[in-house]
Scaffold this active site. Structure first.
Site, PDB file in Angstrom:
ATOM      1  N   ASP A  98       0.802  -1.230   0.000  1.00 53.72           N
ATOM      2  CA  ASP A  98       0.000   0.000   0.000  1.00 53.72           C
ATOM      3  C   ASP A  98       0.834   1.280   0.000  1.00 53.72           C
ATOM      4  O   ASP A  98       0.295   2.366   0.265  1.00 53.72           O
ATOM      5  CB  ASP A  98      -0.975  -0.011   1.182  1.00 53.72           C
ATOM      6  CG  ASP A  98      -2.186  -0.892   0.908  1.00 53.72           C
ATOM      7  OD1 ASP A  98      -2.649  -0.912  -0.249  1.00 53.72           O
ATOM      8  OD2 ASP A  98      -2.653  -1.568   1.840  1.00 53.72           O
ATOM      9  N   ASP A 161      -6.907  -5.006  -4.255  1.00 59.10           N
ATOM     10  CA  ASP A 161      -6.635  -3.637  -3.800  1.00 59.10           C
ATOM     11  C   ASP A 161      -5.376  -3.046  -4.463  1.00 59.10           C
ATOM     12  O   ASP A 161      -5.261  -1.834  -4.648  1.00 59.10           O
ATOM     13  CB  ASP A 161      -6.426  -3.582  -2.276  1.00 59.10           C
ATOM     14  CG  ASP A 161      -7.336  -4.517  -1.499  1.00 59.10           C
ATOM     15  OD1 ASP A 161      -7.667  -5.599  -2.021  1.00 59.10           O
ATOM     16  OD2 ASP A 161      -7.696  -4.185  -0.362  1.00 59.10           O
TER      17      ASP A 161
HETATM   18  N1  GLY Z   1      -7.032  -2.101   1.119  1.00 55.23           N
HETATM   19  C1  GLY Z   1      -7.712  -2.570   2.259  1.00 55.23           C
HETATM   20  C2  GLY Z   1      -9.129  -2.212   2.289  1.00 55.23           C
HETATM   21  O1  GLY Z   1      -9.699  -1.791   1.304  1.00 55.23           O
HETATM   22  O2  GLY Z   1      -9.713  -2.373   3.347  1.00 55.23           O
END
Ligand code: GLY
Length: 377
Positions: A98, A161
């Site tokens: 992330d 994600d």
């Molecule tokens: N990327 C983690 C979520 O969307 O909760």
């Protein structure tokens, strides 16, 4: 794609309310990195988890407001996060896939909007970390998710994600003129098209690959209801992620995939426009996730523009009207904006709460409608 006069007036009325609210919230949260507003007060991830994956969103929201209003105080507050995150870059070990969310919305936004050189270096550093997570095994390879905190055997895990993080790689290639970052982004996207996107346009959340051979092993329901279900935030990550990939690298298959996922999402929007946590969850209890609606609205506005199709803009307006009229706390005395954000279907502690990344995407969507926001992806 143009809004009607009434639609534009409505969007501008939301913009005014955002300006009124954030002129006050930014002062209360100027030295915080918020995640959730509990009882109307932002928490501060800087104190307990500086590596937390949402830690770029507050800065991103401040940069959107800076771009829209020209008020330099927003830039100052955004830079507090950017500078605080330096210890994460230096620490390295706590970082994960992330880093795109974290640094695109903080440092790269600063570079794009003000030309701050130090910010550009932070963004390139983060892009190198993301590129370093690429596992080239198998036909295309994949970017590894997380760091083992979901169990001991997740070395071969990839998640939908991550489509939202690979714009950092596209940016790094555009910035340096070196295509290697883009090659990684494109190979990861090819794996996602092959193994995540189902024939009906829905997306899996987690896919496990053999980290030695790259072969598909299994898939999991992750933050959704169950294996085979359709976690709505994951659908919105897939939708907006492929729109973003298409904007950076206009391959027809990216547009085709975003339309396929977008049509699945659109067909499943409930009558009242409020999005459940999972499109395949039981009808009761009606658990919802405002973040999925806000992210999908951003994607639909872009898709309407790219395809010239009014139905995508109508979907975005329906989602935003539902949020603005039913799930938004406009009171400037309260730090949070959206009221029904949910971390995961089975996470009973964090359902129907405020979350900063829902607020970010709502603000981004309103800014898009008003034509005064920044492209931070
Ligand atoms: N990327 C983690 C979520 O969307 O909760």
């Amino acid at each position: 794609m143009n809004l009607t006069h009434d639609e534009l007036s409505w969007a501008q009325s939301l913009s005014e309310k955002l300006n009124e609210k954030y002129a006050q919230v930014r002062e209360r949260s100027a030295e915080k990195i918020p995640y959730i507003a509990h009882d109307g007060v932002h928490d501060n991830k800087l104190l307990d988890d500086p590596n937390w994956w949402t830690n770029g969103f507050w800065a991103g929201l401040m940069w959107q407001q800076y771009k829209a209003t020209g008020d330099r105080r927003y830039a100052e507050v955004a830079r507090f996060t950017e500078e605080a995150l330096d210890k994460c870059l230096e620490g390295y070990l706590g970082l994960h896939h992330d880093v795109g969310f974290m640094w695109l919305l903080s440092a790269v936004a600063d570079w794009r909007l003000t030309g701050n050189e130090r910010s550009r270096v932070r963004g390139l550093h983060a892009a190198s970390l993301l590129a370093g997570r690429f596992n080239p095994a198998g036909t295309h390879g994949f970017i590894r998710a997380w760091n083992g905190n979901w169990g001991d055997n997740n070395t071969g895990w990839a998640i939908i994600d991550c489509m939202m993080n690979i714009p950092l790689l596209h940016w790094a290639s555009e910035e340096t003129g070196d295509p290697r970052f883009r090659h990684i982004a494109e190979r990861h996207a090819a794996t996602v098209m092959e193994h995540f996107i189902r024939a009906d346009g829905s997306s899996r959340h987690i896919v496990e690959f053999d980290p030695e051979t790259g072969e598909y092993v299994d898939d999991f329901g992750g933050q959704g209801y169950e294996k085979g279900s359709a976690w709505t935030r994951g659908q919105s990550w897939a939708l907006y992620g492929f729109v973003m990939s298409y904007k950076h690298s206009p391959k027809p298959e990216y547009l085709e995939t975003s339309r396929k996922v977008g049509d699945f999402f659109l067909q499943n929007i409930p009558e009242d426009g409020l999005i459940p946590i999972d499109f395949r969850q039981p009808a009761e209890p009606r658990w919802m996730d405002d973040i999925a609606g806000a992210v999908a609205a951003c994607a639909f506005i872009e898709l309407a523009e790219i395809c010239g199709e009014r139905r995508y803009l109508d979907a975005a307006l329906k989602l935003l009207r539902a949020l603005a009229e039913q799930h938004t706390d406009w009171d400037p005395a309260h730090d949070g904006l959206l009221t029904h954000c949910s971390a995961a279907y089975h996470n009973e502690n964090d359902r129907h709460v405020n979350m900063v990344y829902g607020d970010y995407f709502f603000v981004e969507a309103v800014r898009k409608l008003c034509g005064d926001g920044a492209w931070l992806w």
